[in-house]
Design a protein around this motif. Sequence first.
Motif, PDB file in Angstrom:
ATOM      1  N   ASN A 199      -6.861   9.155   1.213  1.00 26.26           N
ATOM      2  CA  ASN A 199      -5.579   8.741   0.705  1.00 26.26           C
ATOM      3  C   ASN A 199      -5.497   7.235   1.006  1.00 26.26           C
ATOM      4  OD1 ASN A 199      -2.982   8.288  -0.546  1.00 26.26           O
ATOM      5  ND2 ASN A 199      -2.244   9.951   0.586  1.00 26.26           N
ATOM      6  N   LEU A 200      -5.677   6.332  -0.102  1.00 24.25           N
ATOM      7  CA  LEU A 200      -5.817   5.070   0.360  1.00 24.25           C
ATOM      8  C   LEU A 200      -4.117   4.240   0.415  1.00 24.25           C
ATOM      9  CD1 LEU A 200      -8.699   3.690  -1.617  1.00 24.25           C
ATOM     10  CD2 LEU A 200      -8.546   4.171   0.847  1.00 24.25           C
ATOM     11  N   ASP A 201      -3.275   5.030  -0.309  1.00 24.17           N
ATOM     12  CA  ASP A 201      -1.973   4.673  -0.203  1.00 24.17           C
ATOM     13  C   ASP A 201      -1.391   4.771   1.099  1.00 24.17           C
ATOM     14  OD1 ASP A 201      -1.809   4.806  -2.769  1.00 24.17           O
ATOM     15  OD2 ASP A 201      -0.590   6.467  -3.248  1.00 24.17           O
ATOM     16  N   THR A 202      -1.857   5.685   2.076  1.00 25.41           N
ATOM     17  CA  THR A 202      -1.629   5.509   3.350  1.00 25.41           C
ATOM     18  C   THR A 202      -2.339   4.341   4.170  1.00 25.41           C
ATOM     19  OG1 THR A 202      -1.278   8.081   3.391  1.00 25.41           O
ATOM     20  CG2 THR A 202      -1.723   6.988   5.582  1.00 25.41           C
ATOM     21  N   MET A 203      -3.576   4.306   3.907  1.00 23.10           N
ATOM     22  CA  MET A 203      -4.286   3.254   4.583  1.00 23.10           C
ATOM     23  C   MET A 203      -3.309   1.839   4.086  1.00 23.10           C
ATOM     24  SD  MET A 203      -6.195   1.543   6.337  1.00 23.10           S
ATOM     25  CE  MET A 203      -7.281   2.847   6.763  1.00 23.10           C
ATOM     26  N   GLN A 204      -2.995   1.652   2.916  1.00 28.19           N
ATOM     27  CA  GLN A 204      -2.261   0.602   2.460  1.00 28.19           C
ATOM     28  C   GLN A 204      -0.878   0.317   3.353  1.00 28.19           C
ATOM     29  OE1 GLN A 204      -1.264   0.294  -1.815  1.00 28.19           O
ATOM     30  NE2 GLN A 204       0.435  -1.123  -1.391  1.00 28.19           N
ATOM     31  N   PHE A 205      -0.413   1.495   3.465  1.00 23.11           N
ATOM     32  CA  PHE A 205       0.785   1.389   4.094  1.00 23.11           C
ATOM     33  C   PHE A 205       0.550   0.937   5.700  1.00 23.11           C
ATOM     34  CE2 PHE A 205       3.016   3.875   7.687  1.00 23.11           C
ATOM     35  CZ  PHE A 205       4.284   3.412   7.417  1.00 23.11           C
TER      36      PHE A 205
END
Lengths: 117, 117
Positions: A76-82
């Motif tokens: 889940n790259l959204d979390t990595m982005q976060f």
Amino acid sequence: MEKNEALNALAALGQETRLDVFRLLVKTGKEGMTAGAVADALEVLPNTLSTHLAALSRSGLVAAERAGRSIQYRANLDTMQFLVTYLLQDCCAGHPELCAPIATLVNSGDPSNSGSC
Amino acid sequence: MEKNEALNALAALGQETRLDVFRLLVKTGKEGMTAGAVADALEVLPNTLSTHLAALSRSGLVAAERAGRSIQYRANLDTMQFLVTYLLQDCCAGHPELCAPIATLVNSGDPSNSGSC
DNA sequence: TCCATATTTCGAGAATACTCGAATTATATG
DNA sequence: CATATAATTCGAGTATTCTCGAAATATGGA
């Protein structure tokens, strides 16, 4: 609370097997991999891997979806982005000049890649 | 080995007190803070803090320098830069399009801040 | 030199994390 | 329905981490 989300993600990635799992899932992209395939690829026992996948899932770094008998996991790259955003904000807070090299690095590189990475 | 450096940094930051310490030191910028001042600010016992500072130091996230009786600690942003870079590379490896939002976020924001953060 | 301050190191106890074998749950197929 | 496959949950053993009080080390000043 933002800090705890970041903390959970950092703790999840601060363990070799989980970092390996996450990196592997990132490489496979949106399709992801089944739990079994990850276990085979990394040579980790299925039950041990399951524990690590659960931890990654709790921290939001991976998402799971059942596909027949298997369960498909993907990063889940959204979390990595976060997480990256959180770390950068920390760095820049009050002392933007100190973090310039980071932004520079992200902005620079192969021009054909500009705007993506 | 790059992965181990990243792993050490992630593990170091994946603990609440140490994350707090690092964030505090980043806020104080290059001057940094003495170990005692950090202990006071975060209300952690000096010996406990010393252990955490040693962990952060081992991972390269902070640097120590004696100043008289005190020891001055400051955040080492080179290591943070390395970590963020490592995470971004992981994200983008093979699937640059998935990470576009991260780069976008880093590039955007307040124009007066452009080029730094 | 003697004392106070600042920090670290040591040692131990409690809590947490990691790994594994065995058992369980869920799904698909003959 | 019986069986096989895929994954998770359970329970236990080991290892690691976190925290703390006490002791040790290092520095500066009277």
